[in-house]
Scaffold this motif. Structure first.
Motif, short mmCIF file in Angstrom:
data_model
loop_
_atom_site.label_atom_id
_atom_site.label_comp_id
_atom_site.label_asym_id
_atom_site.label_seq_id
_atom_site.Cartn_x
_atom_site.Cartn_y
_atom_site.Cartn_z
N PHE A 1 -1.15 -4.68 -17.99
CA PHE A 1 0.01 -3.79 -18.03
C PHE A 1 1.29 -4.63 -18.07
O PHE A 1 1.34 -5.74 -17.55
N PRO A 2 2.36 -4.08 -18.66
CA PRO A 2 3.64 -4.80 -18.68
C PRO A 2 4.22 -4.95 -17.27
O PRO A 2 3.84 -4.24 -16.33
N ASP A 3 5.16 -5.88 -17.13
CA ASP A 3 5.88 -6.05 -15.86
C ASP A 3 6.56 -4.74 -15.46
O ASP A 3 7.00 -3.96 -16.32
N ALA A 4 6.65 -4.53 -14.14
CA ALA A 4 7.38 -3.37 -13.58
C ALA A 4 6.91 -2.05 -14.17
O ALA A 4 7.70 -1.17 -14.48
N SER A 5 5.60 -1.89 -14.28
CA SER A 5 5.04 -0.67 -14.86
C SER A 5 4.84 0.46 -13.85
O SER A 5 4.69 1.61 -14.24
N PHE A 6 4.84 0.15 -12.53
CA PHE A 6 4.48 1.14 -11.53
C PHE A 6 5.43 1.10 -10.34
O PHE A 6 6.01 0.06 -10.02
N ASP A 7 5.57 2.26 -9.70
CA ASP A 7 6.37 2.39 -8.49
C ASP A 7 5.52 2.28 -7.23
O ASP A 7 6.04 2.00 -6.14
N LEU A 8 4.22 2.55 -7.37
CA LEU A 8 3.30 2.50 -6.24
C LEU A 8 1.96 1.96 -6.73
O LEU A 8 1.43 2.42 -7.75
N VAL A 9 1.43 0.97 -6.01
CA VAL A 9 0.09 0.44 -6.29
C VAL A 9 -0.72 0.55 -5.01
O VAL A 9 -0.26 0.12 -3.93
N THR A 10 -1.91 1.12 -5.10
CA THR A 10 -2.78 1.26 -3.95
C THR A 10 -4.08 0.49 -4.19
O THR A 10 -4.55 0.37 -5.33
N ILE A 11 -4.64 0.01 -3.08
CA ILE A 11 -5.89 -0.76 -3.14
C ILE A 11 -6.74 -0.31 -1.95
O ILE A 11 -6.45 -0.68 -0.81
N VAL B 1 3.28 -1.44 -2.28
CA VAL B 1 1.84 -1.65 -2.35
C VAL B 1 1.25 -1.23 -1.01
O VAL B 1 1.83 -1.51 0.06
N ILE B 2 0.11 -0.54 -1.05
CA ILE B 2 -0.58 -0.13 0.17
C ILE B 2 -2.05 -0.50 0.05
O ILE B 2 -2.70 -0.21 -0.97
N ILE B 3 -2.58 -1.12 1.09
CA ILE B 3 -3.95 -1.61 1.09
C ILE B 3 -4.70 -0.99 2.28
O ILE B 3 -4.31 -1.18 3.43
N LEU B 4 -5.77 -0.28 1.99
CA LEU B 4 -6.66 0.26 3.02
C LEU B 4 -7.95 -0.53 3.00
O LEU B 4 -8.55 -0.72 1.95
N ASP B 5 -8.36 -0.99 4.19
CA ASP B 5 -9.62 -1.74 4.25
C ASP B 5 -10.07 -1.86 5.70
O ASP B 5 -9.47 -1.25 6.60
N GLY B 6 -11.12 -2.65 5.91
CA GLY B 6 -11.60 -2.86 7.26
C GLY B 6 -10.59 -3.60 8.11
O GLY B 6 -9.82 -4.41 7.61
N ASN B 7 -10.61 -3.32 9.41
CA ASN B 7 -9.70 -3.95 10.35
C ASN B 7 -10.14 -5.39 10.57
O ASN B 7 -11.19 -5.66 11.16
#
Length: 300
Positions: free
Chosen positions: A164-174, A203-209
């Motif tokens: 994707f081009p630079d600055a394509s998104f306002d929110l990225v989740t993982i 950016v928001i990342i959900l994963d194991g503690n």
């Protein structure tokens, strides 16, 4: 391909889950209702080169990992019991952490699309894209989106280098990805996320503690997760900071999960303010459909 390990799940939990908690008939019906190879050919990116860590490992004890139909059809029914105390609540924690009103959302490592669908339900006017390395997982995600009447773009690609081009998104989740990737890959993904985000993007990342996993080693042995121990030794906050993010924060979710967030600040400066896209949204979950996305194998 790695040899399967005897895990806690295989030794003790699998008989209970498979025989009493999962609708095996529904899974079988779903498995044989789709021409998986034709659909895979349609979704597959012919230029994609799979990374070695992905092709050489078993995930969740399935030989061949996520590049198999079995991994795709069993992911949702198993995951609903693998995220205590409740899968919906755990994924909601990611949605509740959103501080921006995004026009363009990217969900990396989207798998079968459970979080991706929730994001589209939360922000129906946003353009939402899900990216995953497995075309079979994307088939499930697309099936769920169609059943829910949600317009989401699905893309077969590598989160380390999306194209994707630079600055394509306002929110990225993982969501639930970093415990399945070597730390070096996770750090590369965050560098890519920084490139993809607009200034003020989140950016928001959900994963194991990570702290809990370090202190409770048996949690790393429930499923066959070849990289979870190296993930547990790491620190997502430090990875975010090294990638250039500001306003970095991690919160514990039900002790065994964590949600981490970072902002792409102006020139990398941690100003304490989210510029341009800070809408002071309430953290109350507001799912317009009123329902958690149904697994793909559920019949209408």
């Amino acid at each position: 391909m790695a040899v399967r390990k005897d895990t806690i799940y295989e030794q003790f939990l699998s008989p209970l889950v498979n025989n009493f908690l999962i609708d095996q008939d529904a899974i079988k019906h779903f498995r044989y209702s789709i021409d998986w190879e034709a659909e895979s050919d349609r979704l597959t990116n012919p230029t994609l080169i799979y990374p070695e860590y992905y092709t050489s490992s078993n995930f969740h004890g399935i030989e061949g990992g996520y590049l198999t139909i079995d991994a795709a059809v069993t992911y949702d029914p198993i995951t609903q019991y693998a995220l205590p105390p409740n899968e919906t609540w755990v994924r909601e924690a990611l949605v509740d952490t959103i501080q921006v009103k995004p026009r363009r959302i990217l969900d990396l490592g989207c798998g079968t699309g459970s979080t991706t669908l929730m994001l589209k339900q939360k922000f129906p006017q946003a353009e939402v894209t899900g990216v995953d390395l497995s075309p079979y997982m994307l088939i499930c995600a697309e099936t769920k989106a169609k059943k829910a009447g949600l317009n989401i773009q699905w893309r077969h690609d590598n989160a380390e280098k999306t194209g994707f081009p630079d600055a394509s998104f306002d929110l990225v989740t993982i969501a639930l990805l970093f415990h399945e990737t070597p730390p070096k890959v996770s750090k590369n993904i965050l560098k890519e996320v920084f490139r993809l985000l607009t200034v003020g993007g989140q950016v928001i990342i959900l994963d194991g503690n990570q702290k809990t996993l370090r202190q409770t080693e048996w949690l790393t042995e429930i499923f066959e997760e070849p990289y979870i121990k190296s993930y547990a030794k790491g620190n997502v906050d430090a990875w975010l900071g090294a990638a250039g993010f500001g306003l970095v924060e991690t919160q514990d979710i039900w002790l065994v999960h964590q949600v981490s967030s970072g902002i792409k600040s102006v020139l990398g400066q941690d100003s304490g303010v989210i510029p341009e896209v800070n809408y002071n949204l309430s953290n109350n979950w507001d799912n317009d459909s009123g329902n958690f996305p149904a697994p793909a194998y559920y019949r209408n």
